[in-house]
Design a protein around this motif. Sequence first.
Motif, PDB file in Angstrom:
ATOM      1  N   LYS A 161     -11.442  -4.181  -3.612  1.00 19.99           N
ATOM      2  CA  LYS A 161     -10.930  -2.913  -2.939  1.00 19.99           C
ATOM      3  C   LYS A 161      -9.801  -3.403  -1.986  1.00 19.99           C
ATOM      4  O   LYS A 161      -9.947  -4.171  -1.135  1.00 19.99           O
ATOM      5  CB  LYS A 161     -11.774  -2.161  -2.036  1.00 19.99           C
ATOM      6  CG  LYS A 161     -12.627  -1.262  -2.722  1.00 19.99           C
ATOM      7  CD  LYS A 161     -12.903  -0.299  -1.909  1.00 19.99           C
ATOM      8  CE  LYS A 161     -14.324   0.502  -2.379  1.00 19.99           C
ATOM      9  NZ  LYS A 161     -15.236   0.841  -1.075  1.00 19.99           N
ATOM     10  N   PRO A 162      -8.529  -2.531  -2.034  1.00 21.62           N
ATOM     11  CA  PRO A 162      -7.584  -2.904  -0.768  1.00 21.62           C
ATOM     12  C   PRO A 162      -8.238  -2.726   0.427  1.00 21.62           C
ATOM     13  O   PRO A 162      -8.968  -1.619   0.611  1.00 21.62           O
ATOM     14  CB  PRO A 162      -6.530  -2.203  -1.118  1.00 21.62           C
ATOM     15  CG  PRO A 162      -6.850  -0.989  -2.408  1.00 21.62           C
ATOM     16  CD  PRO A 162      -8.377  -1.796  -2.766  1.00 21.62           C
ATOM     17  N   VAL A 163      -7.776  -3.091   1.644  1.00 18.63           N
ATOM     18  CA  VAL A 163      -8.130  -2.825   2.802  1.00 18.63           C
ATOM     19  C   VAL A 163      -7.453  -1.811   3.339  1.00 18.63           C
ATOM     20  O   VAL A 163      -7.875  -0.651   4.036  1.00 18.63           O
ATOM     21  CB  VAL A 163      -8.081  -4.317   3.812  1.00 18.63           C
ATOM     22  CG1 VAL A 163      -8.088  -3.709   5.396  1.00 18.63           C
ATOM     23  CG2 VAL A 163      -8.753  -5.114   3.358  1.00 18.63           C
ATOM     24  N   LEU A 164      -5.940  -1.793   3.058  1.00 23.29           N
ATOM     25  CA  LEU A 164      -4.998  -0.603   3.502  1.00 23.29           C
ATOM     26  C   LEU A 164      -4.179   0.007   2.372  1.00 23.29           C
ATOM     27  O   LEU A 164      -3.717  -0.855   1.468  1.00 23.29           O
ATOM     28  CB  LEU A 164      -4.133  -1.229   4.330  1.00 23.29           C
ATOM     29  CG  LEU A 164      -4.081  -1.402   5.940  1.00 23.29           C
ATOM     30  CD1 LEU A 164      -2.945  -1.849   6.657  1.00 23.29           C
ATOM     31  CD2 LEU A 164      -4.523  -0.064   6.416  1.00 23.29           C
ATOM     32  N   VAL A 165      -4.336   1.202   2.115  1.00 25.91           N
ATOM     33  CA  VAL A 165      -3.557   1.761   1.050  1.00 25.91           C
ATOM     34  C   VAL A 165      -2.147   2.620   1.551  1.00 25.91           C
ATOM     35  O   VAL A 165      -2.709   3.509   2.566  1.00 25.91           O
ATOM     36  CB  VAL A 165      -4.423   2.765   0.128  1.00 25.91           C
ATOM     37  CG1 VAL A 165      -3.386   3.243  -0.877  1.00 25.91           C
ATOM     38  CG2 VAL A 165      -5.586   2.061  -0.379  1.00 25.91           C
ATOM     39  N   LEU A 166      -1.116   2.185   1.320  1.00 29.41           N
ATOM     40  CA  LEU A 166       0.076   2.779   1.989  1.00 29.41           C
ATOM     41  C   LEU A 166       0.903   3.497   1.045  1.00 29.41           C
ATOM     42  O   LEU A 166       0.822   3.326  -0.143  1.00 29.41           O
ATOM     43  CB  LEU A 166       0.719   1.632   2.612  1.00 29.41           C
ATOM     44  CG  LEU A 166      -0.114   0.717   3.735  1.00 29.41           C
ATOM     45  CD1 LEU A 166       0.942  -0.496   4.151  1.00 29.41           C
ATOM     46  CD2 LEU A 166      -0.494   1.656   4.837  1.00 29.41           C
ATOM     47  N   ARG A 167       1.684   4.349   1.473  1.00 35.85           N
ATOM     48  CA  ARG A 167       2.351   5.105   0.483  1.00 35.85           C
ATOM     49  C   ARG A 167       3.953   5.020   0.951  1.00 35.85           C
ATOM     50  O   ARG A 167       4.649   4.813   1.899  1.00 35.85           O
ATOM     51  CB  ARG A 167       2.374   6.718   0.952  1.00 35.85           C
ATOM     52  CG  ARG A 167       0.850   7.202   0.869  1.00 35.85           C
ATOM     53  CD  ARG A 167       0.371   8.662   0.574  1.00 35.85           C
ATOM     54  NE  ARG A 167       1.003   9.456   1.619  1.00 35.85           N
ATOM     55  CZ  ARG A 167       1.325  10.438   1.382  1.00 35.85           C
ATOM     56  NH1 ARG A 167       0.937  11.154   0.263  1.00 35.85           N
ATOM     57  NH2 ARG A 167       1.587  11.184   2.577  1.00 35.85           N
ATOM     58  N   TYR A 168       4.676   4.894  -0.193  1.00 35.55           N
ATOM     59  CA  TYR A 168       6.198   4.604  -0.360  1.00 35.55           C
ATOM     60  C   TYR A 168       6.796   5.612  -1.111  1.00 35.55           C
ATOM     61  O   TYR A 168       6.409   6.026  -2.318  1.00 35.55           O
ATOM     62  CB  TYR A 168       6.214   3.210  -1.060  1.00 35.55           C
ATOM     63  CG  TYR A 168       7.788   2.736  -0.970  1.00 35.55           C
ATOM     64  CD1 TYR A 168       8.201   1.386  -0.728  1.00 35.55           C
ATOM     65  CD2 TYR A 168       8.857   3.361  -1.847  1.00 35.55           C
ATOM     66  CE1 TYR A 168       9.422   0.991  -0.610  1.00 35.55           C
ATOM     67  CE2 TYR A 168      10.089   2.828  -1.834  1.00 35.55           C
ATOM     68  CZ  TYR A 168      10.177   1.859  -1.410  1.00 35.55           C
ATOM     69  OH  TYR A 168      11.654   1.113  -1.249  1.00 35.55           O
ATOM     70  N   GLU A 198       0.001  -9.192  -4.135  1.00 37.13           N
ATOM     71  CA  GLU A 198      -0.297 -10.714  -4.477  1.00 37.13           C
ATOM     72  C   GLU A 198      -0.277 -11.327  -3.026  1.00 37.13           C
ATOM     73  O   GLU A 198      -1.011 -12.138  -3.078  1.00 37.13           O
ATOM     74  CB  GLU A 198       0.789 -11.025  -5.198  1.00 37.13           C
ATOM     75  CG  GLU A 198       0.835 -11.273  -6.716  1.00 37.13           C
ATOM     76  CD  GLU A 198       1.961 -11.412  -7.389  1.00 37.13           C
ATOM     77  OE1 GLU A 198       2.938 -12.430  -6.918  1.00 37.13           O
ATOM     78  OE2 GLU A 198       2.254 -11.180  -8.566  1.00 37.13           O
ATOM     79  N   LYS A 199       0.729 -11.311  -2.187  1.00 40.24           N
ATOM     80  CA  LYS A 199       0.677 -12.194  -1.090  1.00 40.24           C
ATOM     81  C   LYS A 199      -0.220 -11.599   0.014  1.00 40.24           C
ATOM     82  O   LYS A 199      -0.608 -12.569   0.900  1.00 40.24           O
ATOM     83  CB  LYS A 199       2.153 -12.068  -0.291  1.00 40.24           C
ATOM     84  CG  LYS A 199       3.200 -12.678  -1.148  1.00 40.24           C
ATOM     85  CD  LYS A 199       4.564 -12.731  -0.479  1.00 40.24           C
ATOM     86  CE  LYS A 199       5.667 -13.158  -1.531  1.00 40.24           C
ATOM     87  NZ  LYS A 199       6.781 -12.949  -0.441  1.00 40.24           N
ATOM     88  N   THR A 200      -1.073 -10.771   0.132  1.00 34.49           N
ATOM     89  CA  THR A 200      -2.062 -10.332   0.723  1.00 34.49           C
ATOM     90  C   THR A 200      -3.434 -10.522   0.025  1.00 34.49           C
ATOM     91  O   THR A 200      -4.625  -9.971   0.603  1.00 34.49           O
ATOM     92  CB  THR A 200      -1.903  -8.963   1.357  1.00 34.49           C
ATOM     93  OG1 THR A 200      -1.903  -7.963   0.267  1.00 34.49           O
ATOM     94  CG2 THR A 200      -0.750  -8.894   2.095  1.00 34.49           C
ATOM     95  N   GLY A 201      -3.200 -10.859  -1.061  1.00 37.83           N
ATOM     96  CA  GLY A 201      -4.682 -11.176  -1.791  1.00 37.83           C
ATOM     97  C   GLY A 201      -5.252 -10.024  -2.038  1.00 37.83           C
ATOM     98  O   GLY A 201      -6.525  -9.852  -2.070  1.00 37.83           O
TER      99      GLY A 201
END
Length: 330
Positions: A27-34, A57-60
């Motif tokens: 699971k991602p820790v933060l889900v952000l909107r663009y 990728e860079k935040t695993g």
Amino acid sequence: MRITLLIILASLFLSSCDRTNDSKASKPVLVLRYADNQSYDYPTSRAARYFAELVREKTGGDIEILVYSSGELGNEIQVYEQMKYGGVDFSRFSIGITSMFYESFAVLGLPYLYEDSEHMWRVLDSEIGDYFIEETRKTPVIGLAWFDAGARNFYLRNPLSFYKDISEMKIRVQETDVMAKSIEQLGPEAVKIPYGDVYSALQKFLIDGAENNLPSILHTGHYEVAKYIYMDEHFRLPEIIMMSEACKRKIEECNPEYLTVIEESAKEASLYERKLWQEEEQKAYRLLKEYGCEFIYPTEEQMDILRERMAPIYEDFSSYASLIEKIRQA
Ligand code: GCU
């Protein structure tokens, strides 16, 4: 009551940032909107997904950025307003629109400011570009990197003689005074309409034409209703990826190093978009021709007339005279 609510919200937020190792892979820790108002396949939307992929990728996998294209989260002004309060985390804006929120940005989009694309990139890649990004850092919506958006040309419903008849026309412009005033120097009535509503305005004869870069004319299908394209390249409006201050704080709380990841990934996405842009401009030219558009090229003499007519808008920016000179000399 309010305090209890705040504590509950804070604990929810903190627990979402504080993941255990077991959940790391899934699971991602933060889900952000663009947000992007261009179509899914448009270069800026593709570069946005590239940005999201780099960040993931860079935040695993800790940060996931969901890219909403085709104006799904609203038009540019609505998205900017949402970003002020953290409702949207990232977006890509045309410099024309950002000049409504940062007065100085209008300078970067003045008519016939750059000689060509290389000139514009020399400016944006220099300390001048950094200066504009820096200006946004004191505000609730922060600039990260620049995107290309080529040069803008008029495209009209009718094959009228442009120089003779434009003053009798209604031309759609972005919702800003600078743009309206610049275009009005040439004679027509400028009508401010959000990008997403231009097709129907053309179709309903509310306007005689508009102006934009070739990939936009192609992707929106505007060429179906306005196929006479006057290649006068009056504006080059670069674009900018921005992040909300609220998003910055969320990322910082999770892991301050991730902010560097965001900044570097935005810069990488910018290089990627520039490459896509070159290809897309050529493709748009070829396809628009194939779809029956007529390209009309002003002579040098006609170009001089256009430059001369639009020049008075520079008087409104006399307080930026030295900056404008620096841009011209870059
Ligand atoms: C370009 C730009 C859009 C903008 C549009 C406009 O197509 O990429 O973001 O909305 O111009 O003219 O409004």
